[in-house]
Design a protein around this motif. Structure first.
Motif, PDB file in Angstrom:
ATOM      1  N   TYR A 147       8.206 -44.914  14.373  1.00  0.00           N
ATOM      2  CA  TYR A 147       8.876 -44.625  15.636  1.00  0.00           C
ATOM      3  C   TYR A 147      10.031 -45.584  15.922  1.00  0.00           C
ATOM      4  O   TYR A 147      11.122 -45.137  16.330  1.00  0.00           O
ATOM      5  CB  TYR A 147       7.870 -44.658  16.789  1.00  0.00           C
ATOM      6  N   LEU A 151      13.865 -44.217  16.481  1.00  0.00           N
ATOM      7  CA  LEU A 151      14.601 -44.415  17.734  1.00  0.00           C
ATOM      8  C   LEU A 151      15.884 -45.208  17.514  1.00  0.00           C
ATOM      9  O   LEU A 151      16.920 -44.920  18.126  1.00  0.00           O
ATOM     10  CB  LEU A 151      13.712 -45.108  18.758  1.00  0.00           C
ATOM     11  N   GLN A 339      10.916 -41.643  25.431  1.00  0.00           N
ATOM     12  CA  GLN A 339      10.042 -42.245  24.437  1.00  0.00           C
ATOM     13  C   GLN A 339       9.016 -41.196  23.982  1.00  0.00           C
ATOM     14  O   GLN A 339       8.802 -40.181  24.649  1.00  0.00           O
ATOM     15  CB  GLN A 339       9.322 -43.455  25.032  1.00  0.00           C
TER      16      GLN A 339
END
Length: 512
Positions: A147, A151, A339
């Motif tokens: 992740y 991102l 998120q």
């Protein structure tokens, strides 16, 4: 160059041999059961003249209205089964996976170097070895590890859109390549001019071209032994041009990891982890090299094409953009990016995500399966060795399932509860990832990066049709290219930052 008389004699002799082989094959096969319905085959050539030269998935869907959701066609004695419905796909490719999990032999892949792809390997021990190696790093439980990388690369995408929004396609390509290169090789792509951005696209495009109808060696494998000057053997030149592209795709990033390990660099990457566990086996190293290359090529291209469709859909549907942004603003709020933990709180955005995959399937025909034994379905014989084509496009444009399938409508994935809350329905399967034991092993990583990219973009930018010098909107034709991994045809759109505060957030984040 041979004389004309020799060439003519050679061609005639070859045709006689081919005809005799086909007649012998037909003579020895006398099934007691009929084949599934389909267009009537012609003598020797079967349905060769019926197979469409362009957008075959649409023609197969039309055939389904006449012949049913499972269609049999035959070319030169080779059997092909087209599956047009999800119901039939689940029955054959999943419930009967022990028969329908093989892959057809594609001689062109062996000629051009793409036979190293475990996605096209025959069902068996070698395939399991490659799949197992891939799965341990890309199973659902492992994806959260990536992740932060995903991102970071998405934030770089946002910065690119801020600085040169007209280059949005190149920025998408850079994100797709940068994300998988960082995860698999620990290589940091920052510029859209990085050679690794184009390398995967070139290699995958050549992979797709290996399946085109005019690649005659796939129907007549013996042609691989004929010289390139022989009619229909131009594939030899294509193979020779493709081999170095595939070799670069396999070797350049792999050698980069080995060099960084020698230099003492401990940057995480999947390849570094696998090499560190390797006891020195050359065979194991080759497996690592090939598995990583498949991850790099497949992930880069599928991510690019899906996000390309997303930008087209948003430019065509400003009302969808507004609804998604309203939900993002309510859940995420100002001052931060979406998120992964926000996902479950944003049902409308999830519906947009599902509809993007459904509306314009970038994999209209899934990679072909093949039968490893005879089978009987609805009273019809499916012979051993039949190539099975799941028609994803037909399944996603089935009017009995999706009303007005040509329209982009996220609402089709939503229900309203008794207390007025919007909820997602149970239709959450992304068919482009495939079926059964051959389902895409990288689907969880693709799912997460595509979702985060879509709604990070909408959180920061408005997307609409571009305007010409007279202020008139430039129309967009929602069409995809006619290849096995499709992309939208070129179009222009306007991408503008939603506010000054958002602009500062993007600039501040990418400076960290």
């Amino acid at each position: 160059m041979p004389s004309p008389d020799y060439l003519l004699s050679f061609i005639l002799a070859s045709l006689v041999v081919v005809g005799a082989l086909l007649l012998l094959k037909g003579w020895n096969r006398n099934p007691r059961l009929p084949f599934p319905p389909g267009p009537e085959p012609r003598f020797l050539i079967g349905n060769l003249l019926d197979i469409p030269a362009s957008y075959p998935w649409k023609t197969y869907a039309e055939w389904g209205k006449k012949y049913g959701d499972v269609i049999h066609i035959e070319t030169f004695g080779n059997h092909v089964l087209v599956i047009n419905s999800l119901e039939a796909a689940i029955e054959l490719l999943e419930r009967r996976a022990h028969i329908f999990s093989d892959r057809p032999a594609v001689p062109m892949l062996a000629l051009n170097g793409w036979d190293m792809s475990f996605g096209m390997m025959p069902y068996g021990g070698k395939w399991r070895q490659h799949r197992r190696m891939f799965h341990q790093y890309f199973r659902r439980e492992a994806i959260h590890t990536y992740y932060p990388i995903q991102l970071k690369k998405i934030h770089e995408l946002l910065h690119g859109l801020l600085s040169s929004p007209e280059d949005f396609v190149q920025h998408i390509q850079t994100l797709a390549a940068a994300n998988i290169m960082a995860i698999v090789y620990g290589y940091d792509i920052k510029s859209k001019d990085d050679p690794f951005v184009d390398l995967a696209e070139d290699a995958v495009e050549r992979f797709a071209q290996s399946f085109l109808p005019d690649v005659w060696v796939n129907s007549f494998p013996f042609l691989r032994y004929f010289p390139s000057w022989f009619p229909g053997c131009g594939f030899h030149r294509f193979a020779q041009e493709t081999i170095p592209v595939v070799e670069e795709m396999k070797s350049l990033p792999f050698d980069f990891v080995k060099q960084t390990m020698r230099d003492g660099n401990e940057t995480f990457s999947v390849v570094r982890e696998l090499l560190a566990k390797n006891s020195g086996s050359a065979e194991q190293e080759t497996t690592i090299k090939h598995t990583a290359a498949v991850a790099y090529a497949a992930a880069a291209e599928t991510t690019t094409s899906t996000l390309h469709v997303f930008f087209m859909a948003m430019a065509l549907h400003p009302e969808v953009v507004r609804k998604a942004q309203n939900e993002i603003d309510a859940v995420v709020g100002p001052g931060r990016f979406p998120q992964f933990e926000d996902r479950k709180e944003m049902p409308y955005c999830e519906a947009v995500f599902r509809e993007t995959f459904r509306w314009q399937a970038t994999v209209p025909l899934a990679l072909p399966h093949a039968t490893s034994d005879d089978d009987v379905f609805r009273g019809c014989l499916i012979p051993k060795g039949t190539m099975v084509l799941p028609n994803i496009w037909a399944m996603l444009h089935d009017e009995s399932v999706y009303a007005n399938p040509e329209e982009f409508d996220p609402e089709r994935f939503l229900n309203t509860s008794a207390n007025g809350q919007i909820q997602l329905n149970a239709d959450d399967r992304i068919l482009s990832f495939g079926f059964g034991r051959r389902i895409c092993a990288g689907r969880h990583a693709a799912d997460s990066v595509v979702w985060a990219a879509m709604f990070s973009v909408l959180a920061m930018f408005d997307i609409s049709k571009a305007k010409d010098d007279e202020g008139e909107e430039i129309p967009i034709e929602p069409m995809l290219s006619d290849v096995s991994l499709s992309h939208p045809l070129p179009f222009k759109c306007a991408i503008t930052c939603r506010s000054e505060a958002v602009k500062q957030l993007v600039e501040r984040t990418t400076e960290l």
